[in-house]
Motif scaffolding. Sequence first.
Motif, PDB file in Angstrom:
ATOM      1  N   SER A   4       5.948  -4.592   0.489  1.00  0.00           N
ATOM      2  CA  SER A   4       7.814  -3.956   0.473  1.00  0.00           C
ATOM      3  C   SER A   4       8.399  -4.914  -0.581  1.00  0.00           C
ATOM      4  O   SER A   4       8.821  -4.109  -0.913  1.00  0.00           O
ATOM      5  CB  SER A   4       8.113  -4.491   1.617  1.00  0.00           C
ATOM      6  OG  SER A   4       9.143  -4.171   2.139  1.00  0.00           O
ATOM      7  N   GLN A  39       7.726   0.665   4.721  1.00  0.00           N
ATOM      8  CA  GLN A  39       8.554  -1.065   5.451  1.00  0.00           C
ATOM      9  C   GLN A  39       8.713  -0.238   7.260  1.00  0.00           C
ATOM     10  O   GLN A  39       8.463  -1.239   7.686  1.00  0.00           O
ATOM     11  CB  GLN A  39      10.094  -0.144   4.805  1.00  0.00           C
ATOM     12  CG  GLN A  39      10.376  -1.497   3.609  1.00  0.00           C
ATOM     13  CD  GLN A  39      11.683  -0.664   2.933  1.00  0.00           C
ATOM     14  OE1 GLN A  39      12.311   0.258   3.637  1.00  0.00           O
ATOM     15  NE2 GLN A  39      12.066  -1.586   2.255  1.00  0.00           N
ATOM     16  N   THR A  40       8.712   0.421   7.195  1.00  0.00           N
ATOM     17  CA  THR A  40       8.002   1.028   9.072  1.00  0.00           C
ATOM     18  C   THR A  40       7.175   0.604   9.400  1.00  0.00           C
ATOM     19  O   THR A  40       7.170  -0.740  10.698  1.00  0.00           O
ATOM     20  CB  THR A  40       8.433   2.485   8.554  1.00  0.00           C
ATOM     21  OG1 THR A  40       9.502   2.618   8.763  1.00  0.00           O
ATOM     22  CG2 THR A  40       8.106   3.292  10.483  1.00  0.00           C
ATOM     23  N   LYS A  53       9.365   3.517   2.025  1.00  0.00           N
ATOM     24  CA  LYS A  53      10.342   3.179   3.288  1.00  0.00           C
ATOM     25  C   LYS A  53       8.948   3.455   4.372  1.00  0.00           C
ATOM     26  O   LYS A  53       9.382   3.082   5.126  1.00  0.00           O
ATOM     27  CB  LYS A  53      11.091   4.969   3.185  1.00  0.00           C
ATOM     28  CG  LYS A  53      11.781   5.284   2.560  1.00  0.00           C
ATOM     29  CD  LYS A  53      12.914   6.652   2.523  1.00  0.00           C
ATOM     30  CE  LYS A  53      14.313   6.973   1.420  1.00  0.00           C
ATOM     31  NZ  LYS A  53      14.934   7.648   1.903  1.00  0.00           N
ATOM     32  N   ARG A  54       8.034   4.828   4.254  1.00  0.00           N
ATOM     33  CA  ARG A  54       6.888   4.387   4.935  1.00  0.00           C
ATOM     34  C   ARG A  54       5.734   3.122   5.120  1.00  0.00           C
ATOM     35  O   ARG A  54       6.076   2.453   6.134  1.00  0.00           O
ATOM     36  CB  ARG A  54       5.383   5.233   5.010  1.00  0.00           C
ATOM     37  CG  ARG A  54       5.496   6.907   5.019  1.00  0.00           C
ATOM     38  CD  ARG A  54       4.446   7.959   5.106  1.00  0.00           C
ATOM     39  NE  ARG A  54       4.933   7.811   3.508  1.00  0.00           N
ATOM     40  CZ  ARG A  54       4.800   8.542   2.456  1.00  0.00           C
ATOM     41  NH1 ARG A  54       5.682   9.553   3.314  1.00  0.00           N
ATOM     42  NH2 ARG A  54       4.016   8.846   1.391  1.00  0.00           N
ATOM     43  N   SER A 107       8.923   6.188  -3.924  1.00  0.00           N
ATOM     44  CA  SER A 107      10.085   6.119  -2.553  1.00  0.00           C
ATOM     45  C   SER A 107      10.125   6.498  -1.278  1.00  0.00           C
ATOM     46  O   SER A 107      10.209   5.495  -0.249  1.00  0.00           O
ATOM     47  CB  SER A 107      11.523   6.883  -3.323  1.00  0.00           C
ATOM     48  OG  SER A 107      12.953   6.203  -1.945  1.00  0.00           O
TER      49      SER A 107
END
Length: 163
Positions: free
Chosen positions: A77, A112-113, A109-110, A105
């Motif tokens: 991250s 971070q999830t 995001k993936r 980008s």
Amino acid sequence: MTHIRSHLLAAFAVAGLIVSADAIGSSALAQASGCEQGQKIIAERRSLGEQFQKLSNGGKNKQLDPRAACSLFTKFSANGESGLKWMTENKDWCQVPDKVVEDFSAEHKRIQTIKGQACGAAAKMAEMEKRAKQRAQQAQQGGLAGKMGGGLTGTLSVPKGAL
């Protein structure tokens, strides 16, 4: 706990795109001088991808340690944050295609999830271990509840002899 690990495993399957960072930007980032920082970010990401491969045993390991995964995806991250910042600032100068920025980008995001899921599972594991240690200590101390038969760890003496 199996429920948590199954979610992590599904999340890690999505994380297979991490290794694709190799193909995403290394050729585009090498085009202009002054773009070395982008190459360092991609090299770090590649290294993190290799660490993930070792952690998951090439995708064969179904029992991943959420604590190790949390640590690794926290690094991913942070790498993604610096990578997005660098790409935004140097996109034109280093001729980074829009598609590369979009893919990076989306991948960020993936990640971070997945990081949230892994760290949440690690926190739950830590809490469960803490509770188990507390129960074990209470059982060793054999407090009043243990002598009176209260709790699952207590003992109750059965009288001997004729009733």
